[in-house]
Design a protein around this motif. Structure first.
Motif, PDB file in Angstrom:
ATOM      1  N   VAL A 232      -6.953  29.261 113.073  1.00 12.62           N
ATOM      2  CA  VAL A 232      -6.113  30.179 112.279  1.00 12.62           C
ATOM      3  C   VAL A 232      -6.796  31.538 112.198  1.00 12.62           C
ATOM      4  O   VAL A 232      -8.005  31.666 112.384  1.00 12.62           O
ATOM      5  N   ILE A 233      -5.999  32.556 111.923  1.00 10.76           N
ATOM      6  CA  ILE A 233      -6.544  33.906 111.717  1.00 10.76           C
ATOM      7  C   ILE A 233      -5.792  34.529 110.553  1.00 10.76           C
ATOM      8  O   ILE A 233      -4.602  34.215 110.336  1.00 10.76           O
ATOM      9  N   GLY A 234      -6.488  35.392 109.820  1.00 15.19           N
ATOM     10  CA  GLY A 234      -5.860  35.991 108.636  1.00 15.19           C
ATOM     11  C   GLY A 234      -5.668  37.486 108.787  1.00 15.19           C
ATOM     12  O   GLY A 234      -6.219  38.124 109.688  1.00 15.19           O
ATOM     13  N   PHE A 235      -4.824  38.016 107.881  1.00 12.87           N
ATOM     14  CA  PHE A 235      -4.546  39.453 107.855  1.00 12.87           C
ATOM     15  C   PHE A 235      -4.583  39.906 106.405  1.00 12.87           C
ATOM     16  O   PHE A 235      -4.113  39.196 105.516  1.00 12.87           O
ATOM     17  N   LEU A 236      -5.129  41.098 106.161  1.00  7.91           N
ATOM     18  CA  LEU A 236      -5.118  41.664 104.817  1.00  7.91           C
ATOM     19  C   LEU A 236      -4.122  42.819 104.836  1.00  7.91           C
ATOM     20  O   LEU A 236      -4.266  43.731 105.657  1.00  7.91           O
ATOM     21  N   LEU A 237      -3.081  42.735 104.018  1.00  9.91           N
ATOM     22  CA  LEU A 237      -2.068  43.791 103.977  1.00  9.91           C
ATOM     23  C   LEU A 237      -2.216  44.560 102.680  1.00  9.91           C
ATOM     24  O   LEU A 237      -2.202  43.966 101.593  1.00  9.91           O
ATOM     25  N   CYS A 238      -2.419  45.884 102.804  1.00 15.29           N
ATOM     26  CA  CYS A 238      -2.685  46.720 101.628  1.00 15.29           C
ATOM     27  C   CYS A 238      -1.693  47.883 101.602  1.00 15.29           C
ATOM     28  O   CYS A 238      -1.480  48.538 102.627  1.00 15.29           O
ATOM     29  N   ALA A 239      -1.139  48.132 100.400  1.00 24.92           N
ATOM     30  CA  ALA A 239      -0.264  49.300 100.232  1.00 24.92           C
ATOM     31  C   ALA A 239      -1.093  50.412  99.613  1.00 24.92           C
ATOM     32  O   ALA A 239      -1.841  50.159  98.647  1.00 24.92           O
ATOM     33  N   LYS A 240      -0.979  51.621 100.140  1.00 23.95           N
ATOM     34  CA  LYS A 240      -1.829  52.721  99.653  1.00 23.95           C
ATOM     35  C   LYS A 240      -1.641  52.913  98.157  1.00 23.95           C
ATOM     36  O   LYS A 240      -2.604  53.068  97.415  1.00 23.95           O
ATOM     37  N   GLU A 241      -0.405  52.891  97.730  1.00 14.80           N
ATOM     38  CA  GLU A 241      -0.159  53.033  96.292  1.00 14.80           C
ATOM     39  C   GLU A 241       1.224  52.501  95.963  1.00 14.80           C
ATOM     40  O   GLU A 241       1.979  52.119  96.852  1.00 14.80           O
ATOM     41  N   GLY A 242       1.562  52.469  94.668  1.00 11.46           N
ATOM     42  CA  GLY A 242       2.890  51.971  94.277  1.00 11.46           C
ATOM     43  C   GLY A 242       3.953  52.921  94.798  1.00 11.46           C
ATOM     44  O   GLY A 242       3.616  53.967  95.352  1.00 11.46           O
ATOM     45  N   PRO A 243       5.257  52.693  94.658  1.00 10.22           N
ATOM     46  CA  PRO A 243       5.733  51.433  94.077  1.00 10.22           C
ATOM     47  C   PRO A 243       5.284  50.267  94.946  1.00 10.22           C
ATOM     48  O   PRO A 243       5.213  50.425  96.171  1.00 10.22           O
ATOM     49  N   PRO A 244       4.896  49.168  94.319  1.00  6.37           N
ATOM     50  CA  PRO A 244       4.275  48.104  95.106  1.00  6.37           C
ATOM     51  C   PRO A 244       5.178  47.674  96.252  1.00  6.37           C
ATOM     52  O   PRO A 244       6.338  47.352  96.059  1.00  6.37           O
ATOM     53  N   VAL A 245       4.647  47.742  97.461  1.00  2.00           N
ATOM     54  CA  VAL A 245       5.383  47.228  98.629  1.00  2.00           C
ATOM     55  C   VAL A 245       5.499  45.722  98.446  1.00  2.00           C
ATOM     56  O   VAL A 245       4.541  45.059  98.089  1.00  2.00           O
ATOM     57  N   ASN A 246       6.695  45.202  98.660  1.00  2.00           N
ATOM     58  CA  ASN A 246       6.839  43.750  98.552  1.00  2.00           C
ATOM     59  C   ASN A 246       6.613  43.137  99.932  1.00  2.00           C
ATOM     60  O   ASN A 246       7.528  42.967 100.725  1.00  2.00           O
ATOM     61  N   PHE A 247       5.343  42.839 100.218  1.00  2.00           N
ATOM     62  CA  PHE A 247       5.009  42.305 101.552  1.00  2.00           C
ATOM     63  C   PHE A 247       5.703  40.975 101.822  1.00  2.00           C
ATOM     64  O   PHE A 247       5.843  40.550 102.957  1.00  2.00           O
ATOM     65  N   LEU A 248       6.137  40.309 100.738  1.00  2.00           N
ATOM     66  CA  LEU A 248       6.524  38.896 100.907  1.00  2.00           C
ATOM     67  C   LEU A 248       7.869  38.716 101.585  1.00  2.00           C
ATOM     68  O   LEU A 248       8.176  37.690 102.134  1.00  2.00           O
ATOM     69  N   THR A 249       8.747  39.733 101.510  1.00  2.00           N
ATOM     70  CA  THR A 249      10.046  39.546 102.184  1.00  2.00           C
ATOM     71  C   THR A 249      10.278  40.764 103.085  1.00  2.00           C
ATOM     72  O   THR A 249      10.193  41.894 102.626  1.00  2.00           O
ATOM     73  N   PRO A 250      10.573  40.493 104.342  1.00  2.00           N
ATOM     74  CA  PRO A 250      10.740  41.604 105.282  1.00  2.00           C
ATOM     75  C   PRO A 250      11.922  42.482 104.897  1.00  2.00           C
ATOM     76  O   PRO A 250      13.024  41.995 104.681  1.00  2.00           O
ATOM     77  N   VAL A 251      11.669  43.770 104.729  1.00  2.00           N
ATOM     78  CA  VAL A 251      12.767  44.712 104.403  1.00  2.00           C
ATOM     79  C   VAL A 251      13.357  45.255 105.704  1.00  2.00           C
ATOM     80  O   VAL A 251      14.408  45.836 105.710  1.00  2.00           O
ATOM     81  N   ASN A 252      12.650  45.054 106.787  1.00  2.00           N
ATOM     82  CA  ASN A 252      13.062  45.731 108.024  1.00  2.00           C
ATOM     83  C   ASN A 252      12.906  44.764 109.195  1.00  2.00           C
ATOM     84  O   ASN A 252      12.018  44.871 109.996  1.00  2.00           O
TER      85      ASN A 252
END
Ligand SMILES: NCCCN[C@H]1CC[C@H](N)CC1
Length: 292
Positions: A232-252
């Motif tokens: 397995v391999i992991g990824f760290l997803l970071c949003a620079k600032e709010g409004p908090p990006v909702n990484f959990l559901t694809p918007v696009n």
């Protein structure tokens, strides 16, 4: 004829080894940065090895390249300017090109020899360079980012090798600070973040640096890559600032997902369900990562 890709003495995964049957050695060389080996395996297609560590194989590269690219790019409404740190093989470029909203793709890869070798032995990855939006910068990403215009990028993807050797400084705080500066206010970073089975201390260290550097949402995601240590391999997803990006559901989800292609954009691994699933963590991981 078999040959082991030895991990026994690699401090990243002590006591482990993974073997791939070798049909034919295709390239062996040394750049100013690392040893480079390409061989034809019996069951995983061509294999790229840097300093004794498997970087990608024909058979399972789709899992890594698609997830490291579409987890961030599908988390924001309309990515325009994207930067790839590392990724010299071209696979991530191939994936970014599937997003019609993208206007510019910068890539900063330190090792020209890796690029030349992938041109010869991984044509279905190297195809990524053919997209006219791609601008290649050969050099040290630390310098590149220090000189990058502030707030230029919607997304930065760090597709590096492991943090031992040339990629060592890509897990240190100064580097993350230059990434945050180069991101647009709504921008996101997707960083390679190793294995939940082997590297929770490294992941915790990266998490605390990211929590100090990025003010928006920070999530760990993971996927299966059979030829990486522990599978397995992991990824760290970071949003620079709010409004908090909702990484959990694809918007696009790159237009409408029809079957396993996205509006004619063939996917071999990524889809919007596996996007959501990638952020669901085993209990031990949740405990170890939330403890910090
Ligand atoms: N673009 C090829 C993937 C490079 N990513 C890394 C290869 C080595 C692994 N141990 C970790 C991921």
């Amino acid at each position: 004829k078999t040959s082991k890709v030895q991990y026994f003495n690699n401090p990243m995964w002590p006591g482990e080894a993974h073997s791939l049957k070798v049909e034919k050695i295709l390239f062996q060389g040394k750049s100013p940065y690392q040893e480079i080996l390409v061989f034809e395996s019996s069951t995983y297609g061509n294999v790229l090895v840097l300093d004794g560590i498997v970087q990608l194989t024909d058979k399972d590269e789709c899992a890594y390249q698609e997830m490291v690219t579409h987890l961030p790019l599908c988390s924001i409404p309309s990515p325009k300017n994207v930067l790839v740190v590392g990724g010299g093989d071209g696979g991530v470029l191939r994936e970014i090109a599937k997003h019609d909203s993208v206007q510019t793709i910068d890539i900063c890869e330190i090792d020209q020899l890796v690029i030349n070798v992938c041109k010869d032995y991984f044509p279905h990855l190297y195809v990524g360079y053919e997209d006219p939006r791609v601008q290649l910068h050969v050099g040290d990403a630390v310098d590149f980012l220090r000189n990058a215009p502030e707030g230029k990028y919607d997304a930065i993807i760090v597709d590096s090798s492991d943090p031992i050797g040339p990629a060592q400084e890509l897990v240190e705080k100064p580097f993350f600070q230059t990434i945050a500066r180069a991101l647009k206010p709504g921008g996101v970073l997707c960083n390679l973040a190793e294995s939940m089975w082997l590297h929770t201390h490294l992941i915790q260290d990266m998490l605390s640096i990211c929590r100090e550097t990025f003010k928006g949402a920070i999530h760990y995601a993971w996927t299966s890559v059979p030829t990486y240590p522990s599978g397995v391999i992991g990824f760290l997803l970071c949003a620079k600032e709010g409004p908090p990006v909702n990484f959990l559901t694809p918007v696009n989800p790159i237009e409408k997902l029809v079957g396993d292609t996205i509006a004619g954009k063939e996917m071999r691994f990524y889809n919007s369900e596996i996007h959501r699933a990638a952020f669901i963590l085993p209990t031990f991981v949740r405990k170890e990562l939330e403890a910090h």
